[in-house]
Design a protein around this motif. Structure first.
Motif, PDB file in Angstrom:
ATOM      1  N   GLY A  81      25.235  46.054  37.159  1.00 31.64           N
ATOM      2  CA  GLY A  81      24.825  47.118  38.068  1.00 31.64           C
ATOM      3  C   GLY A  81      25.923  47.527  39.029  1.00 31.64           C
ATOM      4  N   ILE A  82      27.166  47.468  38.564  1.00 31.35           N
ATOM      5  CA  ILE A  82      28.318  47.847  39.377  1.00 31.35           C
ATOM      6  C   ILE A  82      29.102  48.932  38.660  1.00 31.35           C
ATOM      7  CG2 ILE A  82      28.480  45.591  40.505  1.00 31.35           C
ATOM      8  CD1 ILE A  82      30.734  44.880  38.571  1.00 31.35           C
ATOM      9  N   THR A  83      30.070  49.506  39.336  1.00 36.18           N
ATOM     10  CA  THR A  83      30.891  50.541  38.711  1.00 36.18           C
ATOM     11  C   THR A  83      31.975  49.893  37.851  1.00 36.18           C
ATOM     12  OG1 THR A  83      32.525  50.626  40.496  1.00 36.18           O
ATOM     13  CG2 THR A  83      30.564  52.032  40.731  1.00 36.18           C
ATOM     14  N   PRO A  84      32.515  50.637  36.885  1.00 36.95           N
ATOM     15  CA  PRO A  84      33.622  50.101  36.090  1.00 36.95           C
ATOM     16  C   PRO A  84      34.826  49.712  36.955  1.00 36.95           C
ATOM     17  CG  PRO A  84      32.689  52.008  35.004  1.00 36.95           C
ATOM     18  CD  PRO A  84      32.037  51.922  36.357  1.00 36.95           C
ATOM     19  N   GLU A  85      35.076  50.458  38.011  1.00 41.54           N
ATOM     20  CA  GLU A  85      36.191  50.123  38.900  1.00 41.54           C
ATOM     21  C   GLU A  85      35.959  48.776  39.576  1.00 41.54           C
ATOM     22  OE1 GLU A  85      34.570  53.142  39.020  1.00 41.54           O
ATOM     23  OE2 GLU A  85      36.120  54.210  37.895  1.00 41.54           O
TER      24      GLU A  85
END
Length: 60
Positions: A32-36
């Protein structure tokens, strides 16, 4: 070159291949996080999948 998904072997599945976009996408979706953020976690903590998920939970 893309991996041949039909060939399976005894590779260590507990590691994340940080240079593969599909691995980053899977990790970011699962956590549930961004790819960055996923890339930053790999840089900071290494490629151990369990450890990455532990630290990703702290971000959410």
């Amino acid at each position: 070159m893309a991996d041949d998904k039909s060939k399976t072997d005894n590779r260590d599945r507990s590691k994340v291949a940080g240079d593969e976009d599909y691995e980053i996408a899977y990790l970011s979706k699962q956590a549930g996080i961004t790819p960055e953020q996923a890339r930053e976690l790999i840089k900071r903590y290494g490629n151990n999948r369990d450890k990455l998920m532990e630290h990703a939970r702290k971000l959410t």
